[in-house]
Write an enzyme that holds these catalytic residues in place. Structure first.
Site, PDB file in Angstrom:
ATOM      1  N   SER A   1     -40.637  -1.892 -27.495  1.00  0.00           N
ATOM      2  CA  SER A   1     -41.459  -2.804 -26.683  1.00  0.00           C
ATOM      3  C   SER A   1     -41.937  -4.002 -27.492  1.00  0.00           C
ATOM      4  O   SER A   1     -43.075  -4.463 -27.353  1.00  0.00           O
ATOM      5  CB  SER A   1     -42.659  -2.051 -26.092  1.00  0.00           C
ATOM      6  OG  SER A   1     -43.262  -2.816 -25.069  1.00  0.00           O
TER       7      SER A   1
ATOM      8  N   LYS B   1     -39.061   1.384 -18.934  1.00  0.00           N
ATOM      9  CA  LYS B   1     -40.034   0.646 -19.726  1.00  0.00           C
ATOM     10  C   LYS B   1     -41.455   1.095 -19.428  1.00  0.00           C
ATOM     11  O   LYS B   1     -41.832   1.259 -18.280  1.00  0.00           O
ATOM     12  CB  LYS B   1     -39.901  -0.854 -19.460  1.00  0.00           C
ATOM     13  CG  LYS B   1     -40.660  -1.728 -20.430  1.00  0.00           C
ATOM     14  CD  LYS B   1     -40.017  -1.684 -21.809  1.00  0.00           C
ATOM     15  CE  LYS B   1     -40.975  -2.153 -22.883  1.00  0.00           C
ATOM     16  NZ  LYS B   1     -42.063  -1.191 -23.146  1.00  0.00           N
TER      17      LYS B   1
ATOM     18  N   LYS C   1     -41.088  -6.679 -19.433  1.00  0.00           N
ATOM     19  CA  LYS C   1     -39.863  -6.798 -20.230  1.00  0.00           C
ATOM     20  C   LYS C   1     -38.628  -6.287 -19.487  1.00  0.00           C
ATOM     21  O   LYS C   1     -37.504  -6.500 -19.949  1.00  0.00           O
ATOM     22  CB  LYS C   1     -40.028  -6.056 -21.559  1.00  0.00           C
ATOM     23  CG  LYS C   1     -41.127  -6.647 -22.454  1.00  0.00           C
ATOM     24  CD  LYS C   1     -41.213  -5.930 -23.791  1.00  0.00           C
ATOM     25  CE  LYS C   1     -42.283  -6.525 -24.678  1.00  0.00           C
ATOM     26  NZ  LYS C   1     -43.631  -5.989 -24.432  1.00  0.00           N
TER      27      LYS C   1
ATOM     28  N   SER D   1     -46.302  -4.403 -20.351  1.00  0.00           N
ATOM     29  CA  SER D   1     -44.969  -4.556 -20.948  1.00  0.00           C
ATOM     30  C   SER D   1     -43.819  -4.182 -20.018  1.00  0.00           C
ATOM     31  O   SER D   1     -42.651  -4.369 -20.380  1.00  0.00           O
ATOM     32  CB  SER D   1     -44.861  -3.733 -22.236  1.00  0.00           C
ATOM     33  OG  SER D   1     -45.488  -4.414 -23.303  1.00  0.00           O
TER      34      SER D   1
END
Length: 388
Positions: free
Chosen positions: A123, A229, A66, A63
């Site tokens: 997320s 993140k 992102k 993730s």
């Protein structure tokens, strides 16, 4: 579109706190993060790498993907193609995303602000795809934008296959590339209002109120951390791109492949502790500082101010000596209207003892429209009147 025909140099020297020893990119002999498969630590303003371990190894980013998704959202906001209060409709495809999600229903609408909170804090895969579809028309087209942006940033270890980081063959990045994406994302001041928030709520004042808790626990437990993140898949293991700011110095750390969340956070903590205990920055210019005025041919105004695109600092080891620094401003000539806010107008170079230590772009502070024939006529008339 303005064209660069030739350029000139303007030299100015002045004294500022400056080290005679500069940090350089290195694979450190000291093993700071034994539980990480790859890692990197850099200072944001200068881009100096303070620590690296297998920093260019191509690995699944999960993730952390992102970060690029959020970067393209912030660019769309900045360019006026998107507004925070605009409502985005969720497609059936976006609603079908598995993994981390905010459980969007097909046809459900949320504002861009709410979608970004879902992505940055929770997320959310479904919100990521919904925003990808809004910006590019489809996730596939958005992925093309992601890869194009990666190339523009000079990233050689990255290929995206989706906007979420869900497992996909040939979807990879590196610690170095992730740090560069985060560095670019952090140019947008508003982003840390999202990535730095530990908890929030969506669908408030409804029966489906949804609690968001940041997957990056360091936002709460490490002073100064305000992004960026996390990531996890069975293949990628536990990953994290983090940023923290203390005493005016902002650093970015990336961890790939930690075996557990506890290990991931412990390894990142060691990187951040190392940065703040060993290095310091000397601010030179704030973001949007006016450096020079540049002539604009056939513009509504005759000049445009060239400003710093981001904060500019000089990095030193703590407690070292200081020396005089030379500034070199290289401005483009024959700039023609129209000029867009943010267009590159020149370059700022910092030197010490004849050695270049930093180079940064200077950009237009405001847009300059093309002058009409009437504007040019009046300008010519005024010139003739003055010379008469």
């Amino acid at each position: 579109m303005w064209k660069v025909m030739t350029s000139f140099l303007l030299f100015i020297a002045w004294a500022i706190p400056m080290s005679n020893v500069y940090a350089q990119e290195k694979d450190s002999g000291v093993e700071l993060v034994p539980q990480a498969r790859s890692a990197i630590l850099l200072e944001r303003d200068t881009g100096t790498v303070l620590y690296a371990k297998n920093a260019h190894e191509k690995l699944p980013p999960a993730s952390m993907t992102k970060i690029m998704t959020m970067l393209l959202i912030m660019e769309a906001i900045h360019d006026g193609k998107l507004k925070w209060n605009e409502k985005v409709r969720t497609s059936e495809y976006a609603a079908s995303m598995g993994g981390s999600q905010i459980f969007l229903e097909p046809g459900e609408e949320m504002t861009v602000d709410e979608m970004m909170r879902g992505i940055a804090i929770g997320s959310a895969n479904d919100a990521s795809v919904a925003m990808a579809e809004r910006i590019a028309g489809s996730e596939e087209a958005f992925v093309q934008m992601m890869n194009k942006k990666a190339k523009q940033l000079g990233l050689k270890d990255t290929v995206f296959k989706n906007a979420t980081g869900l497992p996909a063959e040939g979807h990879y990045s590196s610690a170095y590339d992730m740090a560069m994406m985060a560095k670019e994302l952090l140019k947008y001041d508003d982003i840390t209002k999202y990535t730095g928030k530990y908890e929030d709520y969506l669908r408030e004042n409804t029966d489906e109120k949804f609690w968001l808790v940041n997957t990056n626990r360091l936002v709460k437990f490490y002073p100064g951390v305000d992004g960026v993140k996390t990531g996890f898949t069975a293949e990628a293991k536990y990953c994290l791109t983090a940023t923290a700011k203390k005493n005016g110095m902002r650093v970015i750390g990336v961890i790939f492949g930690a075996p557990t969340p506890k290990d991931r956070n412990a390894q990142m903590t060691k990187l951040l502790d190392y940065a703040f205990s060993q290095y310091e920055t000397h601010p030179v210019y704030k973001k949007n500082t006016v450096i020079a005025a540049v002539k604009v041919s056939k513009g509504k105004t005759k000049t445009v101010e060239a400003v710093t695109a981001e904060p500019i600092s000089v990095l030193t080891k703590k407690g070292v000596s200081v020396k005089e620094l030379k500034k070199v401003v290289k401005l483009n000539e024959n700039i023609q209207a129209p000029v867009r806010k943010g267009d590159v107008l020149g370059t700022l170079i910092l030197k010490q003892n004849g050695k270049e230590i930093l180079r940064r772009p200077l950009v237009a502070k405001q847009s300059v429209a093309e002058a009409s024939w009437w504007d040019l006529f009046k300008r010519t008339l005024q010139t003739l009147t003055k010379s008469a």
